[in-house]
Scaffold this active site. Structure first.
Site, PDB file in Angstrom:
ATOM      1  N   SER A 185       1.190 -21.102   7.950  1.00  0.00           N
ATOM      2  CA  SER A 185       0.406 -22.722   7.952  1.00  0.00           C
ATOM      3  C   SER A 185       1.607 -23.807   9.070  1.00  0.00           C
ATOM      4  CB  SER A 185       0.027 -22.964   6.570  1.00  0.00           C
ATOM      5  OG  SER A 185       0.536 -23.560   5.989  1.00  0.00           O
ATOM      6  N   ARG A 186       1.781 -24.579   7.938  1.00  0.00           N
ATOM      7  CA  ARG A 186       2.421 -25.881   7.570  1.00  0.00           C
ATOM      8  C   ARG A 186       3.860 -25.520   6.575  1.00  0.00           C
ATOM      9  NH1 ARG A 186       1.475 -25.411  12.732  1.00  0.00           N
ATOM     10  NH2 ARG A 186       0.505 -27.493  13.511  1.00  0.00           N
ATOM     11  N   GLU A 215      11.297 -28.872   9.930  1.00  0.00           N
ATOM     12  CA  GLU A 215      11.331 -27.885  11.200  1.00  0.00           C
ATOM     13  C   GLU A 215      12.530 -28.513  12.030  1.00  0.00           C
ATOM     14  OE1 GLU A 215       8.934 -25.698  13.363  1.00  0.00           O
ATOM     15  OE2 GLU A 215       7.910 -25.567  11.093  1.00  0.00           O
ATOM     16  N   HIS A 221       8.746 -20.053  13.612  1.00  0.00           N
ATOM     17  CA  HIS A 221       7.184 -20.436  14.098  1.00  0.00           C
ATOM     18  C   HIS A 221       6.570 -20.137  15.188  1.00  0.00           C
ATOM     19  CE1 HIS A 221       5.027 -25.069  13.811  1.00  0.00           C
ATOM     20  NE2 HIS A 221       3.579 -23.024  14.317  1.00  0.00           N
ATOM     21  N   ILE A 222       6.866 -18.566  14.946  1.00  0.00           N
ATOM     22  CA  ILE A 222       6.204 -18.840  15.834  1.00  0.00           C
ATOM     23  C   ILE A 222       4.868 -17.077  15.980  1.00  0.00           C
ATOM     24  CG2 ILE A 222       8.312 -17.570  17.732  1.00  0.00           C
ATOM     25  CD1 ILE A 222       8.437 -14.976  15.656  1.00  0.00           C
TER      26      ILE A 222
HETATM   27  C1  DGY Z   1      -0.869 -24.134  16.136  1.00  0.00           C
HETATM   28  O1  DGY Z   1      -1.269 -24.265  16.823  1.00  0.00           O
HETATM   29  O2  DGY Z   1      -1.084 -25.316  14.991  1.00  0.00           O
HETATM   30  C2  DGY Z   1       0.587 -22.963  15.129  1.00  0.00           C
HETATM   31  O3  DGY Z   1       1.434 -23.342  14.683  1.00  0.00           O
HETATM   32  C3  DGY Z   1       1.277 -23.119  17.050  1.00  0.00           C
HETATM   33  O4  DGY Z   1       1.484 -21.942  16.679  1.00  0.00           O
END
Ligand code: DGY
Length: 380
Positions: free
Chosen positions: A267-268, A297, A315-316
């Site tokens: 997510s984040r 990040e 973050h892929i």
């Molecule tokens: C988003 O779109 O929020 C994603 O984190 C990108 O991969």
């Protein structure tokens, strides 16, 4: 910073801060009579660099989740005659939407095309952690494999165990279905909102298993995050990032998890207190984690890279060709839709018509502040 220009005779000027995959998005913009200037550097642009690129005249920007879009950039865009900002992401915690509202600038995002792709990465991280894939791969590459052993890289079986999800929106629900159906796992979730569609689906799936003479899966919506953490063998985090979910996973909550549990985050990063996680991984070698996102990040908190029980990727989660091209089409559609004066599309789960291969509806596919700015809805 270097930039490349497409359709230099276009009457509207659009800045795209990074190169985007595919070419459908460019057609959407050039069909809307836009001159498109694309940043070719892989470095993250600073606010000053973006401001200077916006310059005196700019009709819209497609920007990235690595850029902080708040009053400073929205003021600059507004002063340059800007009418729209499209975030190349579904998540928009990098955007201060109140600031955009203050300047009357519609903000677009890219829902609907990342759901399965991101959920698949969460599944990959789950199994890479459970089955120690990265450790075993490194062992092979180091040519340390001397022959089959009953005790080599023992991991955890997922089938029949309990999977928990925090945040059962589109991506959390897709992950849940993949894990429950694929591995006959029981399911628990915590979310402020009931996901009735997911619940009905799981109930029907349990009944189907019973009709086949198999043990049905069970599911439940928990009253607290803690209930999910205590009972689950794997927990995948899918909440939005805001002040209520910042450091949702802290030392205390990590300690509630089973000592051999798996924690997945696509997510984040700031949803997890990463320092607490590194300590937890060091103290509990059987606890494992799979991370696509990081608190600071692109940096990692010290020591994370040394934890063999962590699988870490940059973050892929949304990085498939179809999804990233689709995100580009949606971002371009948001810019073109607003500049053309189209209404806003309302159904974010039904976004396929905006991708390559068809006549897109005359609408901006996803404007997150359409209600605050009283923008018209798409009316067909
Ligand atoms: C988003 O779109 O929020 C994603 O984190 C990108 O991969």
């Amino acid at each position: 910073m270097s930039w490349e220009t497409h359709n230099s005779s276009g009457s509207k000027r659009i800045v795209v801060t990074k190169q985007l995959p595919g070419d459908h998005w460019l057609k959407v913009l050039t069909d809307a009579d836009c001159k498109v200037e694309v940043g070719t550097s892989t470095d993250i642009l600073s606010v000053d660099e973006i401001k200077s690129k916006i310059g005196d005249q700019c009709d819209g920007v497609i920007g990235q989740l690595t850029e902080r879009w708040d009053d400073e950039l929205f003021s600059a865009l507004k002063a340059a005659g800007g009418k729209v900002y499209a975030n190349y992401a579904v998540g928009y915690n990098n955007v201060n939407v109140d600031d955009a509202n203050k300047h009357g600038i519609p903000v677009g995002n890219t829902p609907g095309v990342l759901t399965e792709t991101t959920a698949e990465m969460a599944v990959s991280l789950t199994f890479s952690a459970a089955r120690r894939v990265v450790e075993a791969d490194e062992f092979m590459r180091a040519r340390q494999y001397k022959g089959w052993l009953p005790t080599l890289y023992l991991g955890e079986l997922m089938t029949g165990k309990t999977v928990g999800v925090i945040g059962a929106g589109r991506i959390g629900a897709a992950y849940a279905k993949m894990m429950v159906e694929g591995y006959k796992m029981n399911f628990l979730y915590y979310d402020l909102y009931e996901n009735k569609g997911l619940e009905d689906y799981l109930t029907a799936y349990g009944e189907f298993l019973k009709s086949q003479g198999q043990e049905p899966i069970t599911w439940g919506r928990c009253d607290s995050v803690e209930d999910v953490l205590r009972q689950s063998d794997v927990v995948s985090l899918h909440p939005l990032l805001d002040e209520t979910t910042h450091h949702l996973m802290n030392e205390e909550r990590l300690n509630m998890m089973k000592p051999n549990a798996i924690l997945v985050n696509a997510s984040r990063g700031p949803v997890i207190d990463e320092v607490a996680l590194v300590n937890h991984l060091n103290k509990n070698p059987d606890f494992r984690t799979g991370l696509d996102v990081f608190e600071d990040e692109p940096a990692m908190k010290p020591g994370l890279e040394k934890c063999p029980n962590a699988v870490i990727v940059p973050h892929i989660a949304s990085a498939t060709i179809w999804t990233r091209s689709g995100m580009a089409s949606l971002a371009a559609g948001n810019v073109a839709g607003v500049l053309n004066g189209y209404g806003c599309w309302q159904d974010q789960d039904d976004i396929l018509a905006f991708l390559e291969g068809g006549d897109a509806p005359k609408a901006a596919p996803s404007i997150v502040n359409r209600d605050e700015l009283s923008l018209p809805a798409f009316s067909g």
